[in-house]
Design a protein around this motif. Structure first.
Motif, PDB file in Angstrom:
ATOM      1  N   VAL A 120       0.810  -1.399   0.114  1.00 55.11           N
ATOM      2  CA  VAL A 120      -0.117  -0.076  -0.107  1.00 55.11           C
ATOM      3  C   VAL A 120       0.916   1.330  -0.135  1.00 55.11           C
ATOM      4  O   VAL A 120       1.753   1.200   1.084  1.00 55.11           O
ATOM      5  N   ASN A 121       0.610   1.938  -1.086  1.00 57.44           N
ATOM      6  CA  ASN A 121       1.506   3.212  -1.071  1.00 57.44           C
ATOM      7  C   ASN A 121       0.621   4.429  -0.512  1.00 57.44           C
ATOM      8  O   ASN A 121      -0.591   4.719  -1.050  1.00 57.44           O
ATOM      9  N   GLU A 122       0.951   5.215   0.403  1.00 59.09           N
ATOM     10  CA  GLU A 122       0.009   6.231   1.025  1.00 59.09           C
ATOM     11  C   GLU A 122       0.545   7.543   0.278  1.00 59.09           C
ATOM     12  O   GLU A 122       1.773   7.829   0.009  1.00 59.09           O
ATOM     13  N   GLU A 123      -0.502   8.455  -0.333  1.00 59.25           N
ATOM     14  CA  GLU A 123      -0.260   9.784  -0.655  1.00 59.25           C
ATOM     15  C   GLU A 123       0.676  10.685   0.062  1.00 59.25           C
ATOM     16  O   GLU A 123       0.276  10.745   1.526  1.00 59.25           O
ATOM     17  N   PHE A 124       1.580  11.055  -0.270  1.00 60.76           N
ATOM     18  CA  PHE A 124       2.495  11.889   0.653  1.00 60.76           C
ATOM     19  C   PHE A 124       3.309  11.145   1.587  1.00 60.76           C
ATOM     20  O   PHE A 124       4.132  11.604   2.480  1.00 60.76           O
ATOM     21  N   HIS A 125       3.176   9.819   1.460  1.00 60.62           N
ATOM     22  CA  HIS A 125       3.894   9.242   2.472  1.00 60.62           C
ATOM     23  C   HIS A 125       4.469   7.729   1.780  1.00 60.62           C
ATOM     24  O   HIS A 125       3.705   6.517   2.107  1.00 60.62           O
ATOM     25  N   ASP A 126       5.078   7.735   0.771  1.00 56.96           N
ATOM     26  CA  ASP A 126       5.234   6.591  -0.118  1.00 56.96           C
ATOM     27  C   ASP A 126       5.799   5.533   0.479  1.00 56.96           C
ATOM     28  O   ASP A 126       6.806   5.675   1.308  1.00 56.96           O
ATOM     29  N   ASP A 127       5.393   4.130   0.097  1.00 55.36           N
ATOM     30  CA  ASP A 127       6.130   3.014   0.660  1.00 55.36           C
ATOM     31  C   ASP A 127       7.285   3.072   0.025  1.00 55.36           C
ATOM     32  O   ASP A 127       7.278   3.134  -1.111  1.00 55.36           O
ATOM     33  N   PRO A 128       8.309   2.565   0.628  1.00 54.08           N
ATOM     34  CA  PRO A 128       9.453   2.501  -0.189  1.00 54.08           C
ATOM     35  C   PRO A 128       9.798   1.197  -1.128  1.00 54.08           C
ATOM     36  O   PRO A 128      10.625   1.361  -1.983  1.00 54.08           O
ATOM     37  N   LEU A 129       8.911   0.523  -1.063  1.00 57.72           N
ATOM     38  CA  LEU A 129       8.927  -0.510  -2.055  1.00 57.72           C
ATOM     39  C   LEU A 129       8.265  -0.168  -3.397  1.00 57.72           C
ATOM     40  O   LEU A 129       8.454  -0.855  -4.322  1.00 57.72           O
ATOM     41  N   TYR A 132       9.956  -0.082  -6.724  1.00 58.34           N
ATOM     42  CA  TYR A 132      10.502  -1.288  -7.346  1.00 58.34           C
ATOM     43  C   TYR A 132       9.593  -2.404  -7.632  1.00 58.34           C
ATOM     44  O   TYR A 132      10.005  -3.398  -8.249  1.00 58.34           O
ATOM     45  N   ILE A 133       8.241  -2.165  -7.460  1.00 52.82           N
ATOM     46  CA  ILE A 133       7.417  -3.145  -7.667  1.00 52.82           C
ATOM     47  C   ILE A 133       6.424  -2.369  -8.720  1.00 52.82           C
ATOM     48  O   ILE A 133       5.750  -3.433  -9.676  1.00 52.82           O
ATOM     49  N   ALA A 134       6.412  -1.272  -8.991  1.00 59.08           N
ATOM     50  CA  ALA A 134       5.489  -0.608  -9.996  1.00 59.08           C
ATOM     51  C   ALA A 134       6.519   0.525 -10.481  1.00 59.08           C
ATOM     52  O   ALA A 134       7.776   0.681 -10.248  1.00 59.08           O
ATOM     53  N   PRO A 135       5.758   0.964 -11.762  1.00 61.37           N
ATOM     54  CA  PRO A 135       6.586   2.161 -12.456  1.00 61.37           C
ATOM     55  C   PRO A 135       6.896   3.234 -11.501  1.00 61.37           C
ATOM     56  O   PRO A 135       6.134   3.558 -10.617  1.00 61.37           O
ATOM     57  N   PRO A 136       8.524   3.604 -11.273  1.00 61.46           N
ATOM     58  CA  PRO A 136       8.747   4.536 -10.367  1.00 61.46           C
ATOM     59  C   PRO A 136       8.273   6.136 -10.774  1.00 61.46           C
ATOM     60  O   PRO A 136       9.160   6.922 -11.011  1.00 61.46           O
ATOM     61  N   ARG A 137       6.948   6.419 -10.516  1.00 56.03           N
ATOM     62  CA  ARG A 137       6.463   7.732 -10.869  1.00 56.03           C
ATOM     63  C   ARG A 137       5.664   8.015  -9.803  1.00 56.03           C
ATOM     64  O   ARG A 137       5.217   7.198  -8.669  1.00 56.03           O
ATOM     65  N   PRO A 138       5.165   9.205  -9.568  1.00 55.89           N
ATOM     66  CA  PRO A 138       4.575   9.711  -8.322  1.00 55.89           C
ATOM     67  C   PRO A 138       3.055   8.999  -8.360  1.00 55.89           C
ATOM     68  O   PRO A 138       2.292   8.767  -9.554  1.00 55.89           O
ATOM     69  N   TYR A 139       2.556   8.686  -7.172  1.00 53.33           N
ATOM     70  CA  TYR A 139       1.155   8.239  -7.031  1.00 53.33           C
ATOM     71  C   TYR A 139       0.526   9.074  -5.881  1.00 53.33           C
ATOM     72  O   TYR A 139       1.090   9.360  -4.857  1.00 53.33           O
ATOM     73  N   THR A 140      -0.775   9.363  -6.282  1.00 52.55           N
ATOM     74  CA  THR A 140      -1.365  10.534  -5.498  1.00 52.55           C
ATOM     75  C   THR A 140      -2.949  10.266  -5.454  1.00 52.55           C
ATOM     76  O   THR A 140      -3.692  10.929  -5.272  1.00 52.55           O
ATOM     77  N   GLY A 141      -3.194   8.759  -4.982  1.00 54.69           N
ATOM     78  CA  GLY A 141      -4.611   8.411  -4.954  1.00 54.69           C
ATOM     79  C   GLY A 141      -5.151   7.998  -3.565  1.00 54.69           C
ATOM     80  O   GLY A 141      -5.635   7.125  -3.338  1.00 54.69           O
ATOM     81  N   ASN A 142      -4.451   8.719  -2.607  1.00 49.38           N
ATOM     82  CA  ASN A 142      -4.827   8.674  -1.211  1.00 49.38           C
ATOM     83  C   ASN A 142      -4.197   7.206  -0.827  1.00 49.38           C
ATOM     84  O   ASN A 142      -3.075   7.538  -0.184  1.00 49.38           O
ATOM     85  N   ARG A 143      -4.427   6.145  -1.244  1.00 48.86           N
ATOM     86  CA  ARG A 143      -4.084   4.819  -0.743  1.00 48.86           C
ATOM     87  C   ARG A 143      -3.974   4.148  -2.193  1.00 48.86           C
ATOM     88  O   ARG A 143      -5.055   3.802  -2.762  1.00 48.86           O
ATOM     89  N   ASP A 144      -2.903   3.859  -2.863  1.00 47.05           N
ATOM     90  CA  ASP A 144      -2.648   3.181  -4.116  1.00 47.05           C
ATOM     91  C   ASP A 144      -2.142   1.619  -3.601  1.00 47.05           C
ATOM     92  O   ASP A 144      -1.086   1.620  -2.833  1.00 47.05           O
ATOM     93  N   ILE A 145      -2.931   0.742  -3.982  1.00 46.59           N
ATOM     94  CA  ILE A 145      -2.746  -0.756  -3.588  1.00 46.59           C
ATOM     95  C   ILE A 145      -2.122  -1.529  -4.647  1.00 46.59           C
ATOM     96  O   ILE A 145      -2.780  -1.433  -5.719  1.00 46.59           O
ATOM     97  N   PHE A 146      -1.248  -2.039  -4.524  1.00 47.69           N
ATOM     98  CA  PHE A 146      -0.449  -2.987  -5.621  1.00 47.69           C
ATOM     99  C   PHE A 146      -0.759  -4.686  -5.055  1.00 47.69           C
ATOM    100  O   PHE A 146      -0.023  -4.807  -3.917  1.00 47.69           O
ATOM    101  N   VAL A 147      -1.270  -5.420  -5.774  1.00 50.83           N
ATOM    102  CA  VAL A 147      -1.694  -6.724  -5.210  1.00 50.83           C
ATOM    103  C   VAL A 147      -1.032  -7.887  -6.274  1.00 50.83           C
ATOM    104  O   VAL A 147      -1.366  -7.598  -7.541  1.00 50.83           O
ATOM    105  N   PHE A 148      -0.091  -8.610  -5.622  1.00 49.21           N
ATOM    106  CA  PHE A 148       0.347  -9.780  -6.643  1.00 49.21           C
ATOM    107  C   PHE A 148      -0.382 -11.184  -5.737  1.00 49.21           C
ATOM    108  O   PHE A 148      -0.357 -11.252  -4.604  1.00 49.21           O
TER     109      PHE A 148
END
Length: 286
Positions: A120-129, A132-148
């Motif tokens: 889970v990537n938090e807006e203005f509080h990026d998950d450090p991962l 490395y698992i998604a395109p290294p670009r800004p994400y600003t959707g409040n909580r952006d979630i990547f599921v494998f």
């Protein structure tokens, strides 16, 4: 130099591996990046590298300060030419590696008995991962979630984002009209019934325990008590993923290590250092 600076320089000398192009095989050099000694040397089953172009440069500057004496010839250094990629070029380069890195993920998940991995990537509080698992670009959707998800036959990669992002479509299922995680995650859980759901929590390093308390509660609430009882730490999987590099990364890494050595030699030469006067801070600012 001060005693403190001299001591620092002396300790720095251990990072240089004589008669090699790359001075990065020492376990202690990588310990500040990846915590697992038993997996220290990997190179897609070869040599471990630092996790990104920019991190390579920063870490190498700090750790490969093995310089020649002040009067050493600089002809070889002067002949080395390498243009550090700008941000956009770095993104393009790293996105070119990402598909190959995703190919490694399913065997790793099975190795550590992980059926679903959620970052889970938090807006203005990026998950450090995230980078490395998604395109290294800004994400600003409040909580952006990547599921494998290990479907039993293949790896399914799903991005649950606040906004549609065209680059995500190359690597994840990512609809033009994003749906909320409160709908998508329960659906995925119902379809696959994963026995072990890995979250970025616990572990010995910050990279493995980046999930916030609030987001843990959010995931628990929307996925339900049964799914919550199956939450486990993704620490071992994260270390394995970050410690394993692909051959395509070697050229960029080699160039950056060489460039760093050139910088370190100049920084620790009489071009910068006046004995008894120069401090570590002076060298860093240079």
């Amino acid at each position: 130099m001060t005693d403190q600076a001299a001591s620092y320089t002396d300790r720095s000398l251990v990072w240089k591996a004589p008669d090699t192009d790359l001075s990065i095989k020492e376990e202690s050099m990588l310990s500040s990046i990846h915590p697992s000694p038993q997996r220290r040397v990997r190179w897609n089953q070869c040599t471990a590298l630092a996790p990104s172009v920019t991190t390579v440069l920063a870490v190498s500057v700090a750790l490969t300060a093995a310089c020649a004496p002040a009067d050493a010839p600089r002809a070889a250094d002067a002949a080395f030419e390498f243009d550090l990629p700008n941000w956009s070029e770095q993104v393009t380069l790293r996105e070119g590696w990402l598909e190959r890195r995703h190919e490694m993920l399913l065997p790793m998940m099975r190795q550590y008995d992980i059926d679903m991995w959620i970052t889970v990537n938090e807006e203005f509080h990026d998950d450090p991962l995230t980078e490395y698992i998604a395109p290294p670009r800004p994400y600003t959707g409040n909580r952006d979630i990547f599921v494998f998800i290990d479907t039993g036959e293949e790896l399914r990669s799903v991005a649950i984002t606040g906004y549609s992002e065209v680059n995500l479509k190359r690597f994840f299922e990512s609809p033009d009209e994003p749906r909320p995680a409160s709908q998508v995650l329960p659906e995925l859980y119902a379809i696959y019934s994963p026995q072990r759901i890995a979250l970025n929590m616990d572990g010995r390093k910050g990279m493995t325990r980046s999930l916030t308390y609030a987001t843990y509660g959010y995931l628990s609430d929307i996925m339900g008590p049964e799914a919550t009882s199956r939450f486990v730490s993704a620490a071992d999987l994260i270390e394995e993923y970050l410690d394993t590099r692909i051959p395509e990364e070697l050229e960029a890494y080699r160039n950056l290590v060489h460039l760093t050595e050139v910088i370190a030699k100049r920084a620790l030469s009489d071009e910068v250092i006046e004995p008894g006067v120069t401090t570590i801070g002076d060298v860093r600012r240079w």
